[in-house]
Design a protein around this motif. Structure first.
Motif, PDB file in Angstrom:
ATOM      1  N   SER A 154       0.702  -1.264   0.044  1.00  0.00           N
ATOM      2  CA  SER A 154      -0.048   0.166  -0.050  1.00  0.00           C
ATOM      3  C   SER A 154       1.015   1.295   0.096  1.00  0.00           C
ATOM      4  O   SER A 154       2.020   1.556   0.667  1.00  0.00           O
ATOM      5  CB  SER A 154      -0.751  -0.154   1.324  1.00  0.00           C
ATOM      6  N   ASP A 155       0.636   2.318  -0.777  1.00  0.00           N
ATOM      7  CA  ASP A 155       1.208   3.488  -0.842  1.00  0.00           C
ATOM      8  C   ASP A 155      -0.041   4.527  -1.070  1.00  0.00           C
ATOM      9  O   ASP A 155      -1.197   4.276  -1.323  1.00  0.00           O
ATOM     10  CB  ASP A 155       2.334   3.599  -1.830  1.00  0.00           C
ATOM     11  N   ALA A 156       0.429   6.108  -1.180  1.00  0.00           N
ATOM     12  CA  ALA A 156      -0.416   7.014  -1.437  1.00  0.00           C
ATOM     13  C   ALA A 156      -1.252   7.229  -2.525  1.00  0.00           C
ATOM     14  O   ALA A 156      -0.710   6.616  -3.691  1.00  0.00           O
ATOM     15  CB  ALA A 156       0.380   8.394  -1.335  1.00  0.00           C
ATOM     16  N   THR A 196      -4.656   5.915   1.059  1.00  0.00           N
ATOM     17  CA  THR A 196      -3.604   5.142   0.819  1.00  0.00           C
ATOM     18  C   THR A 196      -4.271   3.649   0.295  1.00  0.00           C
ATOM     19  O   THR A 196      -5.479   3.440   0.402  1.00  0.00           O
ATOM     20  CB  THR A 196      -2.618   4.448   1.774  1.00  0.00           C
TER      21      THR A 196
END
Lengths: 364, 256
Positions: free
Chosen positions: A238-240, A264
Motif C-alpha cells: 500500500s502507498d499513497a 492510501t
C-alpha cells in the motif's frame, strides 16, 4: 447589513458544503475531500467577491430549494447547468445576482454536467474541522454534521468581503470558463506503477473506450471496458493515492480516484489523470464514454497554471467592474497615504466610513 | 546485479511525487521514509501541501502553480540519497492503548483462542506483551497499519465481514493487529475494544497516532474501561505516551 442565512426546504439529491479541501492530514489517514470541480468552484467564489477557497454548496444533478431567511448578499452558480432560479426566474450560470431575505433559490432540473457550485457572499459558515469546512460523509466530518443537506437545515454565511454589493451583474466571460468538452479524452500522466502493466494492457488503456459505471461517486469513478492486463500481481505494498490516480485492481477495470478517495491503497496505479481533467471528469455521468490519452507532467502543470491565470483574469475583471460602477459624488478624502489596496477608515463630517479597494493592474 | 535502484522518484500526477526506498515491508526502510518526511516538512519549500508516509515510500504533495517542479524533484532526490543507511532513532514513542478483551467487546476472542490452540487468557497475555510498530496510517482517518504482533496469534479474517464494527474495536487479521478508528464494515477478528477514540475530529489533535510510533496494548477491566470512556467523551482523557530508549526492535525484513 446582516449576513445571509438560509433554510433548506428541499435538500436535492446530494448537496454538500465544500471548500478547497482538508490538506495536511493525509499522513494520518484523513482524506482531502473538497470541491470536485475545483476551477468552477474557485471562479464562483471570485465572482461573488470571496476568497477563492470560501465554502460553497456543491450541488449534484438535482439541486436543493433554499429560502433566504435573513440578510442580503450576492450569489452565483458555476459548473454544471442545473437550472438555477431565484423566485422562479431562471438565472444564467456564471452571473452574479443579489439575493435577500424572503428570496427562494431553487434548481429546476439538469441540462448539462453533474456538479454545480452555489457560491454566496461571505461563504457558508459551518465550523472548521481540521482546518477545513469540506464535508467528508464517510467519517461524518465537516459541513453540516458531516453529512449532505437535509430538509429543515439552517445555514449561516460569513461576513461578506468588502465591496460584495458591487459584484452584482458581474458575468464570467465564456473565454474564462473551464472547457468541459464531454468528448475530450482524459489526459493521464503515466506512473507511478505503469511498469507493472503489459504492452497489451497499456494499449487497452490508452487505445480503447471505457464507460463510466454506476459505481461513480465523490470517492471515485469505476470504468467498464477492455480489462487492462498486469505483468504480474495487481496488488502492491500500500502507498499513497493522489487525486486522479487510475487504480487497476485484479479485475482489470480502471477506477479514477477523486476528492473523497482514501489516502492510501494497495492496487497498481497505471497513471494519474491531470488535475484539470479530474474536474472535467467530475462533470460526467454514469454511462458516458471515456478515452484516455497521455500527457507529460510539464504540460499538465502548464494546464494548471493556465487555469490559475484565468482566475487572475477574472479578479481583474471584478476589480474593473466594481470600480466602474455607480460612484456617488462623495467628498475626496484628505491625507490618505497611497496604499496599493486594502481597507481604511475615513472620517467625513464626524462620521466613520470603512473604505475598501483593490488595485486593478496588480495581478498577473 | 548491483544496480542502485533505490531511492527512486516516481511521478504521481501533476501535484504529487513519490520517493520510494524499497519494495518490502521493513522497519529500516520505513525509518528512512519517516526521516525524509520530517526533512521535507522542515524544508518548508514554496507550494508544499502534504506528505503521506507509507510502508516503503513517501508521497509529497505540492501546488503546481507555485512549485518549480523540476527543482523539487532534484531536491527530493538529493535529500533521499543523503539520508544514509537510516538506522532509525534510538528513542521511540509508545502510545498505551487500554483495551477490554473478550465478552461483548471482543466477540471473537474465543475463536482466536480455538484457532491458535491457546487459552483466551494466554491470547490476551501475548497480545499485550509485544509492542507493535505503526508503519503508516490509512484506510480510514486514524487507522494504523501495525506490525510486530506475536506471530502465534495469527488468525485469518472472518469469511463474512460484519456490516458494522464499533469504533475502537481491536482486531486480528492474519499477522496484523489493529484498531478500527471509526465505525465501519470489516472482517477482522475482534478480540477487544479500547475506550480511547483513535479519531475525534473535534479534538486537538484529532489523531494521536503517527507513523513511526509504537502501540502497547494494556488489558483493563470494565470499571477502568467505563472511566476512560467517560473521560474520552468529555475530551479530558489524555493517553499515556511514553518516550523510551529501547534496543528492542522487530526483526528487519518482517513481512505482515
Amino acid at each position: 447589513m446582516a449576513a445571509l442565512a438560509f433554510s433548506v426546504q428541499m435538500p436535492g439529491m446530494l448537496t454538500t458544503v465544500q471548500d478547497s479541501g482538508r490538506w495536511s492530514y493525509q499522513g494520518k489517514g484523513m482524506p482531502v475531500a473538497g470541491a470536485m470541480d475545483m476551477q468552477s468552484f474557485a471562479l464562483g467564489n471570485i465572482l461573488v467577491g470571496n476568497d477563492e477557497n470560501a465554502a460553497a454548496l456543491e450541488v449534484t444533478l438535482l439541486g436543493p430549494t433554499l429560502s433566504v431567511t435573513e440578510g442580503e448578499g450576492v450569489a452565483a452558480v458555476t459548473g454544471a447547468e442545473l437550472g438555477f432560479t431565484v423566485n422562479g426566474e431562471p438565472i444564467a450560470n456564471w452571473t452574479v445576482v443579489t439575493i435577500r431575505e424572503g428570496d427562494i433559490l431553487s434548481f429546476d432540473g439538469p441540462r448539462s454536467g453533474c456538479r454545480a457550485y452555489l457560491c454566496v457572499s461571505g461563504g457558508i459558515d459551518v465550523p472548521m474541522v481540521m482546518e477545513s469546512r469540506s464535508t467528508y460523509t464517510r467519517a461524518k466530518v465537516g459541513g453540516l454534521e458531516g453529512r449532505a443537506l437535509k430538509k429543515g437545515d439552517a445555514m449561516r454565511c460569513g461576513e461578506p468581503a468588502p465591496l460584495w454589493n458591487r459584484c452584482e451583474g458581474l458575468v464570467c466571460p465564456e473565454a474564462l470558463r473551464p472547457l468541459r468538452d464531454p468528448a475530450a479524452p482524459l489526459r493521464v500522466i503515466p506512473g507511478p506503477q505503469d511498469d507493472l502493466f503489459t504492452e497489451k494492457g497499456l494499449a487497452s488503456f490508452y487505445g480503447t473506450e471505457y464507460v463510466i459505471s454506476n459505481s461513480a461517486d465523490r470517492m471515485g469513478y469505476r470504468m467498464d471496458g477492455e480489462p487492462i492486463e498486469h505483468t504480474g500481481a495487481a496488488d502492491i505494498i500500500s502507498d499513497a493515492i493522489p487525486l486522479g490516480a487510475v487504480q487497476v485492481p485484479g479485475h482489470g477495470q480502471p477506477i479514477v480516484m477523486l476528492a473523497d478517495r482514501q489516502t492510501t491503497g494497495g492496487y497498481t496505479k497505471i497513471g494519474v489523470v491531470c488535475s484539470v481533467d479530474v474536474a472535467a471528469l467530475s462533470q460526467r455521468l454514469p454511462g458516458a464514454k471515456v478515452r484516455f490519452s497521455k500527457i507529460a507532467v510539464k504540460d499538465a502543470v502548464g494546464l494548471v497554471r493556465a487555469e490559475a491565470r484565468t482566475r487572475d483574469e477574472l479578479r481583474k475583471l471584478r476589480a474593473a467592474w466594481r470600480s466602474s460602477a455607480r460612484v456617488s459624488s462623495a467628498p475626496v478624502p484628505e491625507a490618505v497615504a497611497a496604499p496599493t489596496g486594502g481597507e481604511a477608515i475615513l472620517r467625513v463630517d464626524g462620521k466613520e466610513h470603512v473604505i475598501s479597494w483593490e488595485e486593478i493592474g496588480e495581478v498577473e | 546485479m548491483n544496480e542502485k535502484k533505490y531511492p527512486r522518484l516516481l511521478t504521481a500526477g501533476d501535484g504529487c511525487v513519490v520517493v520510494e526506498f524499497g519494495d518490502v515491508i521493513d522497519m529500516e526502510i520505513n525509518s528512512r521514509v519517516a526521516s525524509l518526511a520530517a526533512a521535507v516538512r522542515k524544508a518548508e519549500f514554496p507550494g508544499f501541501l502534504d506528505t503521506v508516509p507509507t510502508y516503503r515510500s513517501l508521497a509529497v504533495y505540492f501546488n503546481p502553480v507555485t512549485t518549480d517542479v523540476d527543482a523539487l524533484y532534484s531536491k527530493l532526490g538529493k535529500m533521499a540519497s543523503a539520508l544514509g543507511t537510516g538506522k532509525g532513532s534510538e528513542s521511540r514513542r509508545v502510545i498505551v492503548v487500554p483495551s477490554l478483551y473478550g465478552g461483548e467487546h471482543g466477540p471473537d476472542l474465543a475463536d482466536v483462542a480455538e484457532h491458535t490452540g491457546l487459552t483466551p487468557e494466554e491470547v490476551v497475555k501475548r497480545h499485550t506483551a509485544n509492542d507493535c510498530y505503526c508503519y503508516m496510517l490509512g484506510f480510514t482517518p486514524g487507522f494504523a497499519y501495525l506490525g510486530g504482533m506475536d506471530p502465534s496469534l495469527e488468525t485469518p479474517r472472518l469469511k463474512n465481514p460484519r456490516e458494522l464494527i464499533p469504533a475502537g474495536s481491536v482486531g486480528i487479521a492474519g499477522k496484523q493487529t489493529g484498531i478500527y478508528s471509526i465505525s465501519s464494515p470489516g472482517g477482522w477478528r475482534l478480540i477487544g475494544r479500547t475506550p480511547m477514540r483513535m479519531f475525534d475530529p473535534d479534538r486537538n489533535p484529532a489523531i494521536f497516532l503517527e507513523a513511526g510510533m509504537w502501540v502497547r496494548f494494556r488489558a483493563v477491566g470494565k470499571a477502568e474501561f467505563d472511566e476512560i470512556e467517560a473521560a474520552t467523551a468529555a475530551r479530558t482523557y489524555r493517553p499515556e505516551i511514553l518516550e523510551e530508549v529501547s534496543p528492542r526492535l522487530v526483526g528487519a525484513g518482517e513481512v505482515l
